[in-house]
Design a protein around this motif. Structure first.
Motif, mmCIF file in Angstrom:
data_model
loop_
_atom_site.group_PDB
_atom_site.id
_atom_site.type_symbol
_atom_site.label_atom_id
_atom_site.label_comp_id
_atom_site.label_asym_id
_atom_site.label_seq_id
_atom_site.Cartn_x
_atom_site.Cartn_y
_atom_site.Cartn_z
ATOM 1 N N MET A 176 -2.037 8.926 10.435
ATOM 2 C CA MET A 176 -1.737 7.505 10.585
ATOM 3 C C MET A 176 -2.719 6.655 9.791
ATOM 4 O O MET A 176 -2.348 5.663 9.176
ATOM 5 C CB MET A 176 -1.775 7.125 12.072
ATOM 6 N N ILE A 177 -3.994 7.033 9.773
ATOM 7 C CA ILE A 177 -4.979 6.269 9.013
ATOM 8 C C ILE A 177 -4.670 6.335 7.524
ATOM 9 O O ILE A 177 -4.683 5.332 6.828
ATOM 10 C CB ILE A 177 -6.400 6.810 9.295
ATOM 11 N N ARG A 178 -4.340 7.562 7.039
ATOM 12 C CA ARG A 178 -4.017 7.707 5.618
ATOM 13 C C ARG A 178 -2.776 6.897 5.277
ATOM 14 O O ARG A 178 -2.675 6.290 4.227
ATOM 15 C CB ARG A 178 -3.805 9.176 5.289
ATOM 16 N N GLN A 179 -1.768 6.898 6.197
ATOM 17 C CA GLN A 179 -0.565 6.115 5.990
ATOM 18 C C GLN A 179 -0.907 4.638 5.864
ATOM 19 O O GLN A 179 -0.424 3.944 4.970
ATOM 20 C CB GLN A 179 0.392 6.337 7.165
ATOM 21 N N SER A 180 -1.774 4.149 6.758
ATOM 22 C CA SER A 180 -2.137 2.741 6.745
ATOM 23 C C SER A 180 -2.881 2.380 5.469
ATOM 24 O O SER A 180 -2.678 1.303 4.911
ATOM 25 C CB SER A 180 -3.010 2.421 7.968
ATOM 26 N N ARG A 181 -3.736 3.274 4.997
ATOM 27 C CA ARG A 181 -4.473 2.998 3.770
ATOM 28 C C ARG A 181 -3.530 2.903 2.580
ATOM 29 O O ARG A 181 -3.695 2.057 1.712
ATOM 30 C CB ARG A 181 -5.518 4.086 3.540
ATOM 31 N N PHE A 182 -2.534 3.781 2.517
ATOM 32 C CA PHE A 182 -1.597 3.720 1.402
ATOM 33 C C PHE A 182 -0.737 2.469 1.502
ATOM 34 O O PHE A 182 -0.428 1.832 0.487
ATOM 35 C CB PHE A 182 -0.719 4.971 1.360
ATOM 36 N N ASP A 183 -0.336 2.099 2.724
ATOM 37 C CA ASP A 183 0.381 0.839 2.924
ATOM 38 C C ASP A 183 -0.413 -0.316 2.352
ATOM 39 O O ASP A 183 0.122 -1.175 1.631
ATOM 40 C CB ASP A 183 0.614 0.589 4.420
ATOM 41 N N MET A 184 -1.697 -0.349 2.679
ATOM 42 C CA MET A 184 -2.563 -1.436 2.229
ATOM 43 C C MET A 184 -2.660 -1.449 0.710
ATOM 44 O O MET A 184 -2.611 -2.517 0.078
ATOM 45 C CB MET A 184 -3.950 -1.285 2.852
ATOM 46 N N LEU A 185 -2.758 -0.286 0.098
ATOM 47 C CA LEU A 185 -2.851 -0.179 -1.356
ATOM 48 C C LEU A 185 -1.608 -0.767 -2.014
ATOM 49 O O LEU A 185 -1.698 -1.584 -2.938
ATOM 50 C CB LEU A 185 -3.016 1.293 -1.747
ATOM 51 N N ALA A 186 -0.442 -0.346 -1.537
ATOM 52 C CA ALA A 186 0.814 -0.819 -2.121
ATOM 53 C C ALA A 186 1.005 -2.315 -1.891
ATOM 54 O O ALA A 186 1.400 -3.048 -2.803
ATOM 55 C CB ALA A 186 1.985 -0.040 -1.523
ATOM 56 N N LYS A 187 0.703 -2.775 -0.689
ATOM 57 C CA LYS A 187 0.954 -4.177 -0.359
ATOM 58 C C LYS A 187 -0.038 -5.105 -1.053
ATOM 59 O O LYS A 187 0.329 -6.223 -1.439
ATOM 60 C CB LYS A 187 0.956 -4.362 1.158
ATOM 61 N N CYS A 188 -1.268 -4.650 -1.231
ATOM 62 C CA CYS A 188 -2.215 -5.444 -2.033
ATOM 63 C C CYS A 188 -1.718 -5.557 -3.468
ATOM 64 O O CYS A 188 -1.901 -6.588 -4.123
ATOM 65 C CB CYS A 188 -3.599 -4.791 -2.012
ATOM 66 N N GLY A 189 -1.066 -4.500 -3.947
ATOM 67 C CA GLY A 189 -0.486 -4.539 -5.279
ATOM 68 C C GLY A 189 0.595 -5.584 -5.390
ATOM 69 O O GLY A 189 0.656 -6.346 -6.372
ATOM 70 N N TYR A 190 1.475 -5.659 -4.400
ATOM 71 C CA TYR A 190 2.520 -6.685 -4.407
ATOM 72 C C TYR A 190 1.915 -8.090 -4.354
ATOM 73 O O TYR A 190 2.388 -9.010 -5.019
ATOM 74 C CB TYR A 190 3.466 -6.485 -3.227
ATOM 75 N N VAL A 191 0.868 -8.249 -3.557
ATOM 76 C CA VAL A 191 0.207 -9.554 -3.475
ATOM 77 C C VAL A 191 -0.367 -9.949 -4.835
ATOM 78 O O VAL A 191 -0.196 -11.082 -5.290
ATOM 79 C CB VAL A 191 -0.912 -9.540 -2.410
ATOM 80 N N ALA A 192 -1.027 -8.997 -5.496
ATOM 81 C CA ALA A 192 -1.623 -9.281 -6.802
ATOM 82 C C ALA A 192 -0.554 -9.669 -7.818
ATOM 83 O O ALA A 192 -0.708 -10.632 -8.575
ATOM 84 C CB ALA A 192 -2.404 -8.061 -7.301
ATOM 85 N N ARG A 193 0.557 -8.924 -7.845
ATOM 86 C CA ARG A 193 1.625 -9.261 -8.793
ATOM 87 C C ARG A 193 2.234 -10.610 -8.452
ATOM 88 O O ARG A 193 2.564 -11.401 -9.349
ATOM 89 C CB ARG A 193 2.706 -8.171 -8.801
ATOM 90 N N GLY A 194 2.379 -10.886 -7.176
ATOM 91 C CA GLY A 194 2.907 -12.191 -6.773
ATOM 92 C C GLY A 194 2.022 -13.332 -7.229
ATOM 93 O O GLY A 194 2.511 -14.358 -7.720
#
Length: 270
Positions: free
Chosen positions: A1-19
């Protein structure tokens, strides 16, 4: 679950940056009347207070987006499969990873080293490099057609509503958010397609200076009948695309790549 959350954060920070990048581009286009390239928008941000800090954060976020695009394309986390259409989508996602890796490198290079990065690494720099290669004419036309097809796919994604497949929008604001996402995707697709047409034109003219950036595409739109209105609509559309990325950051379903999905994404070698 922790690894899942970290990958979620990585992907979503990417969307924020592109936005944020597209909101910067749209803001400059709307308020200055000049549509810049993504790199020019970052260069403008560098000149602001704490600009290097903000650009560095955007660069790091874009690296997260690159990782997510690689997961989508190579590991096929969205489950597109191996059909011709699916492979075209995955190839486009891989191309997106390469594009944003270059933008992330530019951002981090200029944030960490004031003279870092390469100014000529945008679309025109790419055109110069292509034209210097054997069969450069054919390569330029191929790249241009790739831009056009990518724009068509992006616009189609909005028109058909396929982007909702991976979103879990709240019922209370679903209608509004859906409309913004559609507007953003269609606008981004049109600007992307125009950029591709300028590339094709540069190939036929054998003149890399004719190759266009996103800013050049916006300038071309401005020259059309009712160009001022169309320019404003396109710039507002790029802002909507920025918001679409923020919506993705908040509501997208993220599937973490695993060894099993990676193996399934590789065709069997017989």
């Amino acid at each position: 679950m922790i690894r899942q959350s970290r990958f979620d954060m990585l992907a979503k920070c990417g969307y924020v940056a592109r936005g944020i990048v597209f909101l910067l581009v749209a803001g400059l286009a709307l308020f200055s009347g000049v549509a810049p390239e993504t790199k020019s928008a970052l260069a403008t941000l560098l000149e602001q207070p704490l600009g290097r800090v903000w650009v560095a954060l955007i660069g790091l976020g874009l690296l997260g987006f690159v990782a997510w695009r690689l997961a989508q394309s190579v590991a096929d986390t969205d489950g597109h499969g191996f059909g011709a259409k699916a492979m075209a989508i995955r190839l486009a996602l891989l191309g997106s990873a390469v594009t944003y890796l270059a933008l992330a490198s530019y951002a981090l290079g200029h944030a960490l080293f004031p003279s870092g990065g390469r100014e000529g690494a945008g679309e025109k720099g790419l055109a110069h490099w292509i034209m210097s290669q054997p069969f450069g004419f054919y390569l330029a036309v191929a790249v241009g057609l790739g831009f056009v097809s990518g724009g068509a796919i992006t616009a189609s994604k909005g028109i058909t509503g396929k982007f909702e497949r991976y979103l879990r929008l709240p019922a209370a604001s679903k209608g509004f958010l859906r409309a913004v996402c559609i507007y953003g995707l269609v606008s981004r697709g049109v600007v992307f397609a125009v950029t591709g047409m300028l590339f094709v034109y540069a190939g036929f003219r054998v003149d890399p200076e004719q190759a266009g950036s996103m800013g050049d595409a916006m300038a071309w739109v401005r020259q059309l009948p009712y160009g001022a209105i169309l320019y404003f609509a396109a710039a507002a559309g790029l802002a909507a695309f920025g918001i679409y990325n923020l919506v993705e950051a908040r509501y997208r379903v993220i599937h973490r790549p695993s060894l099993a999905t990676t193996k399934r994404s590789m065709p069997a070698i017989r």
